[in-house]
Every structure is written in structure tokens, then in C-alpha cells.
Design an enzyme around this catalytic site. Sequence first.
Site, PDB file in Angstrom:
ATOM      1  N   CYS A  75     -36.679  43.206 -54.661  1.00 44.38           N
ATOM      2  CA  CYS A  75     -36.942  44.507 -55.147  1.00 44.38           C
ATOM      3  C   CYS A  75     -37.341  44.882 -56.189  1.00 44.38           C
ATOM      4  O   CYS A  75     -38.883  44.956 -56.516  1.00 44.38           O
ATOM      5  CB  CYS A  75     -34.983  44.187 -56.788  1.00 44.38           C
ATOM      6  SG  CYS A  75     -34.536  45.851 -58.169  1.00 44.38           S
TER       7      CYS A  75
ATOM      8  N   ASP B 269     -38.466  45.703 -58.707  1.00 45.57           N
ATOM      9  CA  ASP B 269     -38.281  45.626 -60.412  1.00 45.57           C
ATOM     10  C   ASP B 269     -39.445  44.860 -60.822  1.00 45.57           C
ATOM     11  O   ASP B 269     -40.307  44.281 -59.912  1.00 45.57           O
ATOM     12  CB  ASP B 269     -37.289  44.707 -60.174  1.00 45.57           C
ATOM     13  CG  ASP B 269     -37.245  44.042 -62.449  1.00 45.57           C
ATOM     14  OD1 ASP B 269     -38.181  44.255 -62.632  1.00 45.57           O
ATOM     15  OD2 ASP B 269     -35.722  44.834 -62.607  1.00 45.57           O
TER      16      ASP B 269
ATOM     17  N   ARG C  46     -40.650  43.007 -62.888  1.00 49.40           N
ATOM     18  CA  ARG C  46     -40.104  41.380 -63.712  1.00 49.40           C
ATOM     19  C   ARG C  46     -39.946  40.334 -62.535  1.00 49.40           C
ATOM     20  O   ARG C  46     -40.079  39.308 -62.750  1.00 49.40           O
ATOM     21  CB  ARG C  46     -39.143  41.789 -64.331  1.00 49.40           C
ATOM     22  CG  ARG C  46     -39.369  42.497 -65.759  1.00 49.40           C
ATOM     23  CD  ARG C  46     -38.320  42.396 -66.210  1.00 49.40           C
ATOM     24  NE  ARG C  46     -37.295  43.232 -65.717  1.00 49.40           N
ATOM     25  CZ  ARG C  46     -36.195  43.564 -66.080  1.00 49.40           C
ATOM     26  NH1 ARG C  46     -35.505  43.662 -67.275  1.00 49.40           N
ATOM     27  NH2 ARG C  46     -35.127  44.025 -65.502  1.00 49.40           N
TER      28      ARG C  46
ATOM     29  N   HIS D 126     -32.391  40.496 -57.949  1.00 54.70           N
ATOM     30  CA  HIS D 126     -32.593  38.736 -59.627  1.00 54.70           C
ATOM     31  C   HIS D 126     -31.015  39.577 -60.376  1.00 54.70           C
ATOM     32  O   HIS D 126     -30.582  40.765 -60.070  1.00 54.70           O
ATOM     33  CB  HIS D 126     -33.509  39.681 -59.901  1.00 54.70           C
ATOM     34  CG  HIS D 126     -33.829  41.317 -59.970  1.00 54.70           C
ATOM     35  ND1 HIS D 126     -33.768  41.479 -61.319  1.00 54.70           N
ATOM     36  CD2 HIS D 126     -33.819  42.193 -59.431  1.00 54.70           C
ATOM     37  CE1 HIS D 126     -34.066  42.940 -61.236  1.00 54.70           C
ATOM     38  NE2 HIS D 126     -34.103  42.944 -60.113  1.00 54.70           N
TER      39      HIS D 126
ATOM     40  N   CYS E  81     -29.995  43.157 -62.585  1.00 55.74           N
ATOM     41  CA  CYS E  81     -31.183  44.164 -61.523  1.00 55.74           C
ATOM     42  C   CYS E  81     -30.270  45.803 -62.153  1.00 55.74           C
ATOM     43  O   CYS E  81     -29.194  46.017 -62.009  1.00 55.74           O
ATOM     44  CB  CYS E  81     -30.533  44.144 -60.384  1.00 55.74           C
ATOM     45  SG  CYS E  81     -31.347  45.121 -58.962  1.00 55.74           S
TER      46      CYS E  81
HETATM   47 ZN   LIG Z   1     -33.242  44.928 -59.542  1.00 54.55          ZN
END
Ligand SMILES: [Zn+2]
Length: 211
Positions: free
Chosen positions: A42, A44, A46, A98, A101
Amino acid sequence: MKSYEKLLADNQSWAGRQVHDDPKYFERLAHLQTPEFLWIGCSDSRVPADKITGTQPGEIFVHRNIANLVIHTDVNLLSVLEYAVVHLKVNHVIVCGHYGCGGIKASMSNHDFKQVLNMWLRNIKDVYRLHREELEAIKDLDDRADRLTELNVQEQVLHLAKTSIIQRAWKHEYRPQLHGWVYGLKDRIIKPVFEMDANTPIDPLYTYDDL
Ligand SMILES: [Zn+2]
């Protein structure tokens, strides 16, 4: 200092540290990229692939998009997959989602995110529809989103297995192994949820018999 200038400054100190710790570090890397893994994760911020797996530059080939989707009309993803499998000859392709998400949560809402994001998230809604019964038996919405995250990873691994890129490599070179993982933002632990070895049978509708 502007925020982006800090990135450049930190890059300089990182480069200095690497050379200090290992004088031949960049020289070696400049001539060598033989990663054993392709990571489809992803976007993302993090979930940085190398940090959470403790891998070094040169070890992991990375593609990231919102909610780690494998879409058969996505030329970007397919180019990365083909390059990694055919040319870099990776032995493992990992789809890593994750928990928590935003893309998964957004797909469970009925909000209009405008056309392009609607189009992207629709792919996750399709995963939900396939597993609607199991998902709607889970009453807590966070738990339901967590399960959808796992099922989404599983579906994306199946999508990989439906490509001729993977099927050709399976047939002729008996690799790569496909993995579906989910990373926990809270405990930082990666949970394997799905796996496909080379030549795992899939729905015959999707198999090519003249590769
Ligand atoms: Zn995500």
C-alpha cells in the site's frame, strides 16, 4: 529550513553514514540489483517495505498503490511485475496489505470520492461482494475492515496467478512463490494470510494452456 529541504539534508547525512560504516557500500550497489523479492504494498506512508522487513537497498523491488491492488489493466503494475519476474527473476512476490488501511475503509463506505478514486476503490468493493456473507456476519466494523484487508490480499494474490506472466514463470521455471501478508500498524507484526506455490491449480477459466 523548508520541509523538503530537510529531506535533502537527511539524505546527505544518511549517505555519509553509509560510506562511513561500509566504504564500498555504494560501489557494490551501483553494479548490482538482484533482489529476490517483489513487494506489492500500500502507498500508505506508515508501511515502508524496507523498514518493516529490515531489508537493505538492492534486496527488494517495490511497487505500491492504494490498498495494494493487482489490476489487470494497470500497465504500471504489470510492467513492474514483468520486469521483476522475467528479468530480475525474483523468487517471491509478496502482496502486503495493512490493518487500518484507509483505502479498505473508504471502499466500505458509500461516499462519492469522485471518479478516479471511485473507480479504484470499486475493485475492493468487488472483493467485498465476493465475500459478503462472511464479512457481514462480522458486526464490529473495524473487525470487518480487518477481515476485508485479509481477503483483499488473498484476491490480489489470485489476480497475480491469473496473469500469463506468473503462469509462464511457474511452468518453465517453477517460480515465483506468491505470498499474501498483512502488516499491523499497532503491533508492527506481519501476518501471513495466504500463499501459492508455483503451479498451484487455479480456476481453469483463467489458465493458459499454450504458454
Ligand atoms: Zn493502505
